[in-house]
Scaffold this motif. Structure first.
Motif, PDB file in Angstrom:
ATOM      1  N   TRP A  48       0.679  -1.280  -0.025  1.00 27.88           N
ATOM      2  CA  TRP A  48      -0.033   0.142  -0.094  1.00 27.88           C
ATOM      3  C   TRP A  48       0.917   1.402   0.012  1.00 27.88           C
ATOM      4  CZ3 TRP A  48      -4.981   1.733  -0.393  1.00 27.88           C
ATOM      5  CH2 TRP A  48      -5.245   2.950  -0.089  1.00 27.88           C
TER       6      TRP A  48
ATOM      7  N   GLN B 181       2.952   2.148  -3.279  1.00 29.42           N
ATOM      8  CA  GLN B 181       2.109   2.474  -4.339  1.00 29.42           C
ATOM      9  C   GLN B 181       1.415   3.847  -3.951  1.00 29.42           C
ATOM     10  OE1 GLN B 181       1.367   0.723  -7.253  1.00 29.42           O
ATOM     11  NE2 GLN B 181       0.135   2.539  -8.067  1.00 29.42           N
ATOM     12  N   LYS B 182       0.801   4.087  -2.621  1.00 27.63           N
ATOM     13  CA  LYS B 182       0.157   5.193  -2.544  1.00 27.63           C
ATOM     14  C   LYS B 182       0.683   6.449  -1.741  1.00 27.63           C
ATOM     15  CE  LYS B 182      -4.261   4.152  -4.037  1.00 27.63           C
ATOM     16  NZ  LYS B 182      -4.952   5.248  -4.681  1.00 27.63           N
TER      17      LYS B 182
ATOM     18  N   HIS C 282       5.623  10.274  -2.975  1.00 29.19           N
ATOM     19  CA  HIS C 282       6.263   9.835  -4.025  1.00 29.19           C
ATOM     20  C   HIS C 282       6.686  11.246  -4.852  1.00 29.19           C
ATOM     21  CE1 HIS C 282       5.645   7.382  -8.194  1.00 29.19           C
ATOM     22  NE2 HIS C 282       6.809   7.793  -7.986  1.00 29.19           N
TER      23      HIS C 282
ATOM     24  N   LYS D 197      11.301   5.738  -7.493  1.00 26.57           N
ATOM     25  CA  LYS D 197      10.463   4.427  -7.485  1.00 26.57           C
ATOM     26  C   LYS D 197      11.595   3.420  -6.581  1.00 26.57           C
ATOM     27  CE  LYS D 197       7.285   4.314 -10.995  1.00 26.57           C
ATOM     28  NZ  LYS D 197       6.504   3.806 -12.550  1.00 26.57           N
TER      29      LYS D 197
ATOM     30  N   TYR E 167      -9.211  -0.861  -6.743  1.00 27.61           N
ATOM     31  CA  TYR E 167      -8.381   0.076  -7.207  1.00 27.61           C
ATOM     32  C   TYR E 167      -8.171  -0.377  -8.772  1.00 27.61           C
ATOM     33  CZ  TYR E 167      -8.189   2.397  -2.906  1.00 27.61           C
ATOM     34  OH  TYR E 167      -8.398   3.165  -1.767  1.00 27.61           O
TER      35      TYR E 167
ATOM     36  N   THR F 249      -5.096  -1.641 -14.864  1.00 27.43           N
ATOM     37  CA  THR F 249      -3.763  -0.855 -13.960  1.00 27.43           C
ATOM     38  C   THR F 249      -4.556  -0.374 -12.585  1.00 27.43           C
ATOM     39  OG1 THR F 249      -4.591   1.235 -15.238  1.00 27.43           O
ATOM     40  CG2 THR F 249      -2.649  -0.188 -16.186  1.00 27.43           C
ATOM     41  N   VAL F 250      -3.700   0.315 -11.905  1.00 25.59           N
ATOM     42  CA  VAL F 250      -3.935   0.604 -10.621  1.00 25.59           C
ATOM     43  C   VAL F 250      -4.620   2.109 -10.643  1.00 25.59           C
ATOM     44  CG1 VAL F 250      -3.392   1.263  -8.275  1.00 25.59           C
ATOM     45  CG2 VAL F 250      -2.472  -0.893  -9.463  1.00 25.59           C
ATOM     46  N   ASN F 251      -5.821   2.343 -10.169  1.00 21.83           N
ATOM     47  CA  ASN F 251      -6.301   3.865 -10.155  1.00 21.83           C
ATOM     48  C   ASN F 251      -5.210   4.574  -8.925  1.00 21.83           C
ATOM     49  OD1 ASN F 251      -7.695   6.178  -9.642  1.00 21.83           O
ATOM     50  ND2 ASN F 251      -9.561   5.304 -10.038  1.00 21.83           N
ATOM     51  N   ASP F 252      -4.511   5.648  -9.350  1.00 22.60           N
ATOM     52  CA  ASP F 252      -3.627   6.116  -8.625  1.00 22.60           C
ATOM     53  C   ASP F 252      -4.476   7.405  -7.935  1.00 22.60           C
ATOM     54  OD1 ASP F 252      -1.434   4.604  -8.475  1.00 22.60           O
ATOM     55  OD2 ASP F 252      -0.719   5.232 -10.488  1.00 22.60           O
ATOM     56  N   LYS F 253      -5.577   7.791  -8.190  1.00 24.78           N
ATOM     57  CA  LYS F 253      -6.328   8.740  -7.493  1.00 24.78           C
ATOM     58  C   LYS F 253      -6.428   8.607  -6.203  1.00 24.78           C
ATOM     59  CE  LYS F 253      -9.152  10.395 -11.582  1.00 24.78           C
ATOM     60  NZ  LYS F 253     -10.356  10.865 -12.108  1.00 24.78           N
ATOM     61  N   ARG F 254      -6.321   9.758  -5.368  1.00 21.11           N
ATOM     62  CA  ARG F 254      -6.466   9.375  -3.879  1.00 21.11           C
ATOM     63  C   ARG F 254      -7.969   9.541  -3.538  1.00 21.11           C
ATOM     64  NH1 ARG F 254      -2.008   8.813  -1.294  1.00 21.11           N
ATOM     65  NH2 ARG F 254      -2.875   9.431   0.659  1.00 21.11           N
TER      66      ARG F 254
END
Length: 329
Positions: A251, A254-255, A259, A272, A298, A304-309
């Motif tokens: 977690w 990624q989040k 970053h 990264k 997500y 793919t991963v939704n990177d929106k918080r």
């Protein structure tokens, strides 16, 4: 931060914080030193705060209690200079027989300081994860200080009783000085404990002295846990501890909100690497599950991963625990 959970433990009498390493600079034109208490206009310099001494004080206290040795990461990551040629990044990494990784990153330039200090246990121990994330600029300080639960407290009330209920007084000691910092996303709240200090404040000598004291008290509580905790002998529980830590690391890698800052400072590739190999080391070693395996909600349509918080759950404008540490939402 073998523990007798039946009897609990006390941290107050075994640790006395040293004098805090904080110097707040003031312009002579702005302040009359004979009436310092009445003056409220300080010319704050970011360099007046030294997070280096935060780490050094924690490590000094640790060495009094346990044997630390350098992690293999120390040789690879010790320091680097940002792309701007002015920002310095300094890293420390240690381990012990129980602590898998005790690491620190300090970032400093003329306009900001960042301090990230964490401790992760070997999978044979279910001790919480020590977490200190501090950001300082000329205008604001943003602080997260916590003993992140290895196992989510909503699922394991016995885990909260084992590690948190007896030390809630630490939070209460600083609650008035460091009130709740505003909206916290529901997607991240599950990784925090009732002890969490999430706050924002303008810089002052008193605030930074209090933050230094709080950091050391939280760290001492965690250190005492690591010393007293008993090794888990049941293989299934060791696997559960390992997966829980891997889920946490997955977690964070990624989040983690840092970053973007790291990307600006050292570039995407190095950012990264720092996230996965240093700050959240273990994400590639402790398990093989992916972010989507742990958090399928997500996943986007293309896989793919939704990177929106803050896309999952509510946000918390006020502290979602009561005074006893029970979650009230």
């Amino acid at each position: 931060m073998a523990l007798s959970m039946e009897s609990g433990f006390s941290i107050g009498s075994c640790f006395k914080a040293p004098n805090p390493p904080v110097l707040i600079s003031a312009s002579p034109k702005k302040i009359n030193f004979t009436s310092r208490r009445r003056s409220k206009r300080f010319l704050f310099r970011v360099s007046a705060v030294s997070y280096k001494e935060f780490a050094e004080s924690a490590l000094e206290e640790t060495r009094k209690r346990i044997v630390l040795e350098p992690s293999h990461l120390q040789e690879k990551y010790s320091s680097m200079t940002g792309l701007d040629g002015r920002t310095e990044l300094r890293m420390l990494a240690f381990k012990s027989s129980k602590i898998r990784l005790l690491r620190s990153m300090a970032i400093e330039n003329e306009t900001m300081q960042v301090f990230d200090f964490a401790g992760f246990m070997e999978p044979e121990y279910d001790t919480p994860i020590f977490c200190a994330n501090f950001f300082t600029s000329a205008n604001v300080n943003i602080v997260v200080l916590d003993l992140n639960p290895l196992h989510q407290l909503t699922d394991q009330t016995d885990y909260q009783d084992k590690y948190y209920n007896k030390i809630m007084s630490i939070y209460h000691k600083y609650a008035e000085t460091f009130p709740w910092g505003g909206k916290l996303t529901g997607e991240s709240i599950k990784f925090f404990s009732p002890l969490v200090m999430w706050t924002r404040f303008s810089s002052s000598q008193e605030k930074h002295k209090a933050l230094f004291s709080a950091f050391l008290e939280y760290y001492q509580a965690w250190l005492e846990m690591t010393i007293q905790v008993r090794e888990e002998m049941e293989p299934s529980q060791v696997r559960a501890n390992c997966e829980a830590q891997h889920k946490y690391l997955t977690w964070r890698a990624q989040k983690d909100p840092g970053h973007g800052l790291l990307k600006r400072l050292v570039g995407e590739e190095k950012a990264k690497e720092l996230l996965r190999d240093f700050l959240f080391n273990g994400v590639d070693e402790l398990g093989t599950k992916t972010f989507i395996d742990y958090f399928p909600e997500y996943q986007t349509e293309d896989g793919t991963v939704n990177d929106k918080r803050s896309i999952i759950g509510k946000s918390y404008e006020t502290r979602p625990w009561d005074l006893t540490g029970q979650f009230i939402g």
